[in-house]
Design a protein around this motif. Structure first.
Motif, PDB file in Angstrom:
ATOM      1  N   CYS A   1       0.915  -1.195   0.174  1.00 16.97           N
ATOM      2  CA  CYS A   1       0.278  -0.141   0.023  1.00 16.97           C
ATOM      3  C   CYS A   1       0.791   1.279  -0.038  1.00 16.97           C
TER       4      CYS A   1
ATOM      5  N   HIS B   1       0.568  -6.466   2.054  1.00 18.71           N
ATOM      6  CA  HIS B   1      -0.671  -7.024   2.751  1.00 18.71           C
ATOM      7  C   HIS B   1      -1.109  -8.171   1.744  1.00 18.71           C
TER       8      HIS B   1
ATOM      9  N   CYS C   1       0.809  -2.240   9.750  1.00 17.85           N
ATOM     10  CA  CYS C   1       0.864  -1.161   8.644  1.00 17.85           C
ATOM     11  C   CYS C   1       0.144   0.110   9.265  1.00 17.85           C
TER      12      CYS C   1
ATOM     13  N   CYS D   1      -1.612   2.100   7.653  1.00 20.05           N
ATOM     14  CA  CYS D   1      -2.652   2.249   6.814  1.00 20.05           C
ATOM     15  C   CYS D   1      -4.334   2.026   7.432  1.00 20.05           C
TER      16      CYS D   1
ATOM     17  N   ARG E   1      -5.508  -0.875   7.441  1.00 14.23           N
ATOM     18  CA  ARG E   1      -6.065  -2.188   6.823  1.00 14.23           C
ATOM     19  C   ARG E   1      -5.777  -3.486   7.926  1.00 14.23           C
TER      20      ARG E   1
HETATM   21 ZN   LIG Z   1      -1.010  -0.685   4.541  1.00 12.07          ZN
END
Ligand SMILES: [Zn+2]
Lengths: 58, 447
Positions: B262, B270, B326, B328, B330
């Motif tokens: 990502c 991922h 991560c 992000c 997710r």
């Molecule tokens: Zn990520």
């Protein structure tokens, strides 16, 4: 997203499947209808994977 | 603080809490197992012989009872009807709308059947990948690959279209023409193998007098098909050459597009866990590894691929779970550093286990060396010999001695082995567009 919103979305997706399958049955023998519905159903399948499957594990 | 949901293609799945995700995986595993058992003669016989029925799988842990299948089995079933796929397929043959095959680099190609549902599904998996890498409707995406019998970037093309990008097929063009089209059309992204990403940058500079970082508008590149995108030194080279972010993707023709980096680039990729189950199996004990940081081979299941199901496919790829999360948001787990080797590629040389990716990591980390290299393992009498062929970048020839001494030191540190190094003229080693063959073990042939 709240669960009731998710449930509403799933109901609409189920209805889409029912309607598409009913249309395919009604248009049986007309390739233009059958194949267009197949393409619609492939995307209904993705809505089921992306939305309805989630609802079932919440 | 919760993230803006618009950064996700599908926040419903991508941010699902881990325990719910596991429940989803169990449910989906049972569904595909039931489908394969009911519709694919191969799978039904395979499981019957193992004394297994779909109803036996009730919990996540039960999944480990399901026998693994291997690529060799996929080849064997192709001898059976229906032609050309064999009885692994789980739909009537007339429902198949797309044929693809593996490259056959490790033997007879494996044929892949997709229905339209499968193909839409495959494109959808690419939407998760590309959206996480920052692709949006405003992007103009160039695909500089030979559209042919291999799946390669076909699904990426359909995925980018599905996402809403403007997609330009750069098939039957040579490298110079592809670069010029990308420049003229102000493309913002493209996708290729790491080898070709570097090769295109070289061609742009040497044959067209262009600096891709300055003269083109590329902001994102998706790298796939080889491990280079997971190797920091190779990624850095690509990013510098193009002045763009490079994001890795890992897929398998037999399974689908299962892993991606990502925009946060945490160092790992991922796993698209709502669509695939990845298990990591210890190479010696066979136990399933849940803890991060331990290498094992990947066993993968594709939950939604119906025409030719892939259930507990033993890929022989070596991976490990990452020890970090991560940022992000997710919840899909990360693998650390992509595919770190092949269970059947990691060979013993001079009594030491050697992964070809480790050599690549060293060579690509030295900026004075050219992007291409070749490794030849042979026998000199009773002893193993490793020959490494490299190129020195133009203008750096005068520093050959110090470059080679640094290279040998780094190789010893990273791989515990000594190498004979040969310097070849810049541009003389083979350049590959796909499936680079830089590692050659010729010991067996000589004995
Ligand atoms: Zn990520």
């Amino acid at each position: 997203m709240d669960i009731s919103m998710l449930e509403e979305m799933c109901e609409l997706i189920k209805k889409m499947r029912r309607d598409a399958e009913a249309l395919k049955a009604k248009g049986k023998g007309i390739m233009a209808v059958e194949k267009a519905v197949d393409r619609i159903l492939a995307n209904v399948n993705l809505l089921e994977i992306n939305v309805c499957d989630v609802k079932e594990v919440l | 603080m919760p993230k803006d949901q618009r950064i996700y293609w599908n926040p419903l799945l991508e941010t699902l809490p881990r325990e719910k995700l596991r429940a989803l995986q169990t449910k989906k595993f049972r569904r595909i197992l039931d489908w394969a058992y009911s519709n694919s003669p191969f799978y039904r016989n395979f499981y019957k012989e193992a004394g297994l029925e779909p109803g036996d799988i009730k919990t996540f842990e039960d999944i480990r009872k399901v026998p693994k299948m291997e690529k060799g089995m996929m080849r064997e079933v192709q001898q059976k009807d229906p032609f050309p796929y064999g009885d692994m397929i789980a739909v009537p043959i007339e429902k198949v709308t797309a044929f693809r095959q593996t490259s056959g680099t490790t033997g007879t190609p494996v044929y892949q059947a997709c229905t339209w549902d499968d193909w839409e599904w495959w494109a959808e998996t690419w939407c998760y990948i590309l959206y996480a890498q920052g692709y949006r409707e405003s992007d103009r995406v160039f695909l500089p690959f030979g559209y042919n019998i291999f799946v390669a970037f076909w699904a990426a093309h359909y995925g980018a279209e599905r996402l809403g990008c403007e997609v330009i097929p750069g098939g039957a063009l040579n490298t110079e023409a592809r670069i010029l089209r990308m420049k003229d059309l102000k493309c913002t992204a493209f996708m290729a193998t790491p080898t070709y990403i570097l090769g295109m940058a070289e061609t742009a500079k040497n044959k067209l007098g262009l600096d891709p970082a300055r003269d083109l508008d590329i902001a994102m590149i998706t790298s796939a098909g080889e491990p280079g995108g997971c190797i920091p030194a190779t990624k850095k080279r690509m990013e510098e050459a193009w002045g763009a972010k490079v994001y890795d993707h890992i897929g398998l023709t037999e399974v689908g597009s299962w892993s991606y980096e990502c925009t946060e680039q945490p160092g790992g990729q991922h796993v698209l866990e709502a669509y695939f189950l990845v298990e990591i199996e210890d190479l010696e004990t066979g136990e399933i590894i849940e803890k991060p940081g331990r290498n094992g081979k990947m066993i993968i299941t594709s939950f939604d691929r119906l025409a030719k199901p892939s259930i507990r496919f033993d890929t022989k790829d070596v991976i490990r779970w990452a020890e970090y999360d991560c940022p992000c948001g997710r919840t899909f787990r990360l693998i650390d550093g992509g595919i770190v080797g092949r269970a059947d590629d990691i060979t013993k040389v001079k009594g030491v286990l050697l992964a070809p990716t480790a050599i690549e990591a060293v060579v690509r980390s030295i900026p004075e060396l050219g992007p291409e290299f070749e490794v030849i393992v042979s026998k000199k009498g009773e002893l193993d010999d490793i020959l490494l062929r490299v190129e020195i970048m133009p203008g750096k020839e005068g520093e050959e001695q110090s470059i080679l001494s640094h290279l040998k030191d780094q190789l010893r540190v990273r791989t515990n082995l000594g190498y004979r190094v040969e310097v070849h003229p810049y541009g003389s080693l083979p350049r590959y567009e796909v499936k680079a063959k830089r590692f050659k073990d010729i010991r067996k042939k000589e004995t």
